[in-house]
Write a protein that holds these residues in place. Sequence first.
Motif, short mmCIF file in Angstrom:
data_model
loop_
_atom_site.label_atom_id
_atom_site.label_comp_id
_atom_site.label_asym_id
_atom_site.label_seq_id
_atom_site.Cartn_x
_atom_site.Cartn_y
_atom_site.Cartn_z
N ASP A 262 0.85 -1.09 0.01
CA ASP A 262 -0.03 0.08 0.05
C ASP A 262 0.90 1.23 0.31
N VAL A 263 1.92 1.14 0.82
CA VAL A 263 3.00 2.43 1.05
C VAL A 263 4.17 1.77 0.85
N TYR A 264 5.02 2.40 -0.14
CA TYR A 264 6.62 2.27 -0.23
C TYR A 264 7.28 3.41 -0.05
N ALA A 272 17.42 3.61 -9.86
CA ALA A 272 17.80 2.67 -11.23
C ALA A 272 16.80 2.08 -11.47
N VAL A 273 16.63 1.78 -12.79
CA VAL A 273 15.47 0.96 -13.62
C VAL A 273 15.24 -0.31 -13.04
N GLN A 274 16.50 -1.03 -12.60
CA GLN A 274 16.39 -2.41 -11.94
C GLN A 274 15.56 -2.47 -10.73
N HIS A 275 15.72 -1.05 -9.99
CA HIS A 275 14.88 -1.22 -8.82
C HIS A 275 13.60 -0.75 -8.94
N VAL A 276 13.09 0.06 -9.76
CA VAL A 276 11.84 0.51 -10.11
C VAL A 276 11.01 -0.65 -10.53
N ALA A 277 11.70 -1.62 -11.24
CA ALA A 277 11.05 -2.68 -11.88
C ALA A 277 10.22 -3.22 -10.91
N SER A 282 3.48 -0.36 -6.57
CA SER A 282 3.00 0.14 -5.11
C SER A 282 2.19 1.10 -5.23
N GLU A 283 1.02 1.01 -4.29
CA GLU A 283 -0.30 1.92 -4.27
C GLU A 283 0.43 3.46 -3.95
N THR A 284 0.97 3.61 -2.96
CA THR A 284 1.55 4.98 -2.92
C THR A 284 2.95 4.94 -2.61
N ILE A 285 3.78 5.86 -3.31
CA ILE A 285 5.24 5.89 -3.22
C ILE A 285 5.71 6.97 -2.67
N ALA A 300 7.38 8.87 -7.79
CA ALA A 300 6.99 8.96 -6.48
C ALA A 300 5.84 9.83 -6.56
N ASP A 301 4.70 9.30 -5.66
CA ASP A 301 3.58 10.32 -5.25
C ASP A 301 3.65 11.25 -4.36
N TYR A 302 4.73 11.20 -3.54
CA TYR A 302 5.18 12.31 -2.51
C TYR A 302 6.74 12.36 -2.35
N ALA A 303 7.38 13.52 -2.43
CA ALA A 303 8.61 13.50 -2.23
C ALA A 303 9.18 14.59 -1.27
N ILE A 304 10.05 14.23 -0.70
CA ILE A 304 10.82 15.17 0.29
C ILE A 304 12.28 15.40 -0.14
N HIS A 305 12.91 16.47 -0.60
CA HIS A 305 14.22 16.78 -1.07
C HIS A 305 15.06 17.13 0.01
#
Lengths: 320, 265
Positions: A262-264, A272-277, A282-285, A300-305
């Motif tokens: 549900d949440v990642y 990296a593309v291998q990770h994203v695969a 995931s529901e919410t990233i 990402a749906d939500y980001a903290i830089h």
Amino acid sequence: MSAPSPDVLAIAEHRRGDLRDVSDQLVTAGSELAGATGGDLHVAVVSGDVEAFGRKANREGVDVVHTVADGEEFNHDVYVQAVEALVEEVDPRYLLAPNSVNGLDYVPAVARRLALPLVTDVVDIEAEPLVATREMYGGKVETEIEVADDRAVLTIRAGEWPATTDTGDASVEPFELEIDESRVGSSVNGFEEVGGGDVDITEADVLVSVGRGIDDEENLELIHDLADALGATVSASRPIVDAGWLEKGRQVGQSGKVVTPDVYIAVGISGAVQHVAGMKGSETIVAINTDPSAPIMDIADYAIHDDLFEVVPALIEEFE
Amino acid sequence: MKVLVAVTEVTTVDDEFEIDGLAIDDRYLGADMNEWDEYAVEEAVQLAEDGVADEVVTATVGPEEAEETIRQALAKGADRAIRVWDDDCAAADLLDVGAKTALLAGVVAREEPDLVLTGVQSGDAGFMATGVSLAADVGCQWAAVVNDLELSPEEGTADVRRELEGGVEELTTVELPAVLTIQTGINEPRYASLRGIRSAQSKELEHVTPGELGIEPATIEGALRLIGMAEPDVESEATVLEGSAEESAAELAAVLRERGVGVEG
């Protein structure tokens, strides 16, 4: 060498009895290419239950399916011989294969033996003249590569072309081949699933996933504390597992597990593309990363830089 | 047995950078030993320490600047190094798989190793193909994406695990000589010791030209032309949580609670 036929030859991929999804994507890429060259699309299935694979590979847009019955599982020596013979038979302008671990275990050998130019990990193709798009520097840039030859071998990245799933009306033709056993110097003895440890990350509703940004094994405590505060499970990207800081069963990505929680929460993961695969479903990233241009931000749906060492303790405090 | 390790110095790019024509502006570039090759070097050095390898030789296609990286490999325990380069290599905008294969095959023909280790891929161009292509060129066996290696020199075989997708490993036996492409995580690459760094300075680092290996300029030029370079479209639709770390953490906490995360009971 005289000019090749305008045809395209695509080599499907199977493993342990199943045609892999990338094979249907290969058909899409192959149809587009054959449309541009005005040639036919040939698909070949090599080894294993080729009758069943041949029926499945018969997708819309495919003109001929070649079945090569020799061998059971993938063996690169059998594949090299089969694909070389098929290239001789079809004389294609373009040879296509998946940019997979097994694709990369025979395609470069075929390209070298036939002295054909090779472009790997292609994410987009324009034909006539051929321009292949591929990434460099771990996805930081995209490059366009022109091939100064009237033939080329291309391996395509999984997930870049949609799958063709409608059944086609190709002719299915058994391809007779005499395997030269003296040129078979490798044998596949079996397969093993990588041990999962005591946790199944694919079952978790919430994952706190840690990447290279954590810097040091000692800092992992912070990630465990966050997971405890959230009632979440800890997973990781490849470098953390390579370093031996977490067990292999917690690795998310192409060579690890595919997760759909549900949440990642990606902490210090560039994406990296291998990770994203392994986690894009995931529901919410949520991504916590200092680099606003990190590829993880694209999904990402939500980001903290911001610095994870500032944000994570503050987040733990929120939940205590 | 003699082990040859292909070592590449890769170009690294800062997080923020600018593209100038067909290349990234030099100001944003750095250089380092290819991450995958670190593991290949370590694997070879461990074979020497275990008494399996008599000699570990590195082979690098790269300019003189790459010698710093090559010295790192020597400092970690390789015995000597060969570097292949000339002006034609420098002039090629893209050394393709065929060119790198021919150059390394020239070294293999001269050194006649029993085992060649390369990284699975380079961190910059990332073609993931040179090792297998090299094996086909010199006519020996190979295995791609190896994360475990057991050598049986008496039987003349190598038992490897190949890391397939989805957490599956393939157990394979290949005949020697062979080229193996080494995956990260197969071992723990060491840091060079001070003694190693000192001794590396006196180890042999030989420069040869492609011509000396019998490689034609046309082979180096290859068939691939780099005609475009761009930053990929960033399609981030993420809601960016702004403010201080405390503020953004509080906003994130609210988002997570909405989704039932960390909510008691």
